[in-house]
Scaffold this active site. Structure first.
Site, PDB file in Angstrom:
ATOM      1  CG  ASP A  19      -2.850   3.930   2.894  1.00  0.00           C
ATOM      2  OD1 ASP A  19      -2.328   2.693   2.284  1.00  0.00           O
ATOM      3  OD2 ASP A  19      -3.500   3.929   3.693  1.00  0.00           O
ATOM      4  CG  HIS A  64       0.252   2.570  12.722  1.00  0.00           C
ATOM      5  ND1 HIS A  64      -0.900   1.768  12.785  1.00  0.00           N
ATOM      6  CD2 HIS A  64       0.410   2.239  11.344  1.00  0.00           C
ATOM      7  CE1 HIS A  64      -1.270   1.155  11.730  1.00  0.00           C
ATOM      8  NE2 HIS A  64      -0.306   1.453  10.682  1.00  0.00           N
ATOM      9  CD  GLU A 113      -3.097  -1.775   5.502  1.00  0.00           C
ATOM     10  OE1 GLU A 113      -3.160  -2.610   5.906  1.00  0.00           O
ATOM     11  OE2 GLU A 113      -2.456  -0.636   5.744  1.00  0.00           O
ATOM     12  CD  GLU A 114      -1.511   1.966   7.579  1.00  0.00           C
ATOM     13  OE1 GLU A 114      -2.302   1.354   8.580  1.00  0.00           O
ATOM     14  OE2 GLU A 114      -0.515   1.611   7.444  1.00  0.00           O
ATOM     15  CG  HIS A 164      -0.410  -0.030   2.427  1.00  0.00           C
ATOM     16  ND1 HIS A 164       0.122   0.867   3.132  1.00  0.00           N
ATOM     17  CD2 HIS A 164      -0.139  -0.946   3.463  1.00  0.00           C
ATOM     18  CE1 HIS A 164       0.646   0.748   4.380  1.00  0.00           C
ATOM     19  NE2 HIS A 164       0.422  -0.496   4.518  1.00  0.00           N
ATOM     20  CD  GLU A 207       1.498  -4.028   5.565  1.00  0.00           C
ATOM     21  OE1 GLU A 207       2.184  -3.531   6.419  1.00  0.00           O
ATOM     22  OE2 GLU A 207       0.082  -3.739   5.512  1.00  0.00           O
ATOM     23  CG  ASP A 233       2.562   0.327   8.135  1.00  0.00           C
ATOM     24  OD1 ASP A 233       2.327  -0.498   7.011  1.00  0.00           O
ATOM     25  OD2 ASP A 233       1.689   0.391   8.737  1.00  0.00           O
TER      26      ASP A 233
END
Length: 362
Positions: A77, A338, A135-136, A75, A164, A105
């Site tokens: 984003d 994150h 995705e997030e 992803h 990932e 990430d």
């Protein structure tokens, strides 16, 4: 093709490509600039690939007529920026570390995929690359879901590799996840006359006791050990500081091994909380590792080491639901995702690039 001002060199060192991707902010819902740059780079630097655009997802693939196809997905984003852009570097050489939003990430994984897309011109497997958006955030916005609905043929293959972060090791399959709310009822009364009511929060003590005494399963599948879990994540109840509460809700998250279906996981939770009102609020199936598939075995051999279970849910589950064995394999420590301290080691990025190149070219 859109005009772009952001230049990406796909043949460059994947570490430098990671740095270039990180310095293009792409918080969920705002991936256009990065998607434009990725699309432009693939169309101009990888003429051997068929390229299509779906919203802010960019897809590319070879069409060489090979006997097998590998789908690689990542992803574009990130979570919201947390005072961690622009990119910062520490160390040098083998000890170089890239710090910043998206480093782990998962722009390190995206960089590895982009480098492979440009340099693997005669792979032994046909390759599909899926760079997707959102995705997030909530599942209904996930760009991979949109691709599945609108361009399902692009997700067909014999193995899916989701890049990932996995500490540059193979993480097979993933856990399923389920959220439930367990309710207890009571009767309101003034707290000065509490004996006239029934306190629903006090009634939740039995729910908490069962959670505290719960012994989660450990399940080995294809040599990978999956650890289940059951945790209270929120308790709510009460309407005022002088009223005996007549309802209490305990929110519980269950992580279950992929040998259980969501229906089986739900039945298990209803048994655990027998006698209480249980409402399922969210669920997602896990993914079996599928390491017995020949192409998956080839990938594990290329990566070396021993595959481990993915303790968490990732989009490998979407591929497993389509019948593809799927693994997670990407640079970076997933526990840093994150966080404000997000960072990725250059050595991880280079290892992932080397493994994937060896897998598709040898």
């Amino acid at each position: 093709m859109r005009d772009v001002t952001i230049a990406l060199d796909l043949a460059a060192d994947p570490v430098e490509l990671t740095a270039a991707l990180v310095d293009v902010p792409s918080v969920s819902g705002n991936e256009t600039a990065l998607a434009d740059a990725v699309e432009h780079a693939l169309r101009t630097q990888a003429p051997h690939l068929e390229v299509v655009r779906s919203g802010n997802a960019v897809l590319a693939r070879t069409n060489l007529g090979r006997g097998s196809r590998v789908v690689l997905a990542g992803h574009l984003d990130t979570v919201p920026i947390n005072h961690n852009l622009p990119l910062r570097r520490t160390g040098s050489g083998d000890d170089l570390v890239l710090h910043g939003c998206g480093t782990v990430d998962m722009k390190g994984g995206d960089a590895v995929m982009l480098h492979l897309a440009a340099t693997a011109t005669e792979p032994r497997h046909d390759l599909t690359f899926v760079f997707y958006d959102c995705e997030e955030v909530e599942a209904e916005r996930n760009g991979l879901g949109r691709v599945e609905r609108e361009l399902p043929e692009w997700l067909r293959g014999d193995l899916a590799v989701v890049c990932e972060p996995s500490n540059a090791a193979v993480e097979a399959g993933c856990q399923g996840t389920m959220r439930v709310e367990v309710r207890t009822d009571g009767r309101r009364a003034h707290t000065a006359r509490g004996w006239m009511g029934v306190n629903a929060i006090h009634g939740a003590s039995e729910v908490l006791r069962r959670l505290a005494e719960y012994e989660p399963r450990k399940v080995e599948i294809d040599g990978c050990l999956y650890r289940e879990g059951l945790q209270a994540v929120r308790i709510s109840g009460g309407v005022a500081g002088n009223v005996v509460p007549d309802e209490c809700v305990v929110a519980v998250n269950h992580r279950f091994a992929p040998d259980r279906s969501p229906a089986e996981a739900e039945a298990h939770l209803r048994e655990v909380f027998s006698g209480f009102d249980v409402t399922v609020t969210d669920m997602a199936a896990g993914a079996m590792p599928g390491l017995a598939h020949p192409v998956a075995g080839q990938f594990v051999a290329a990566a070396g080491g021993t595959p481990v279970a993915k303790l968490g849910w990732t989009d490998v589950a979407r591929f497993a639901a389509l019948g593809l064995p799927a693994v997670n394999f990407g640079p970076g420590d997933p526990s840093l995702a994150h966080t404000r301290e997000e960072n990725v080691r250059a050595s991880d990025i280079r290892r992932c690039a080397e493994v994937l190149s060896r897998f598709v070219n040898s």
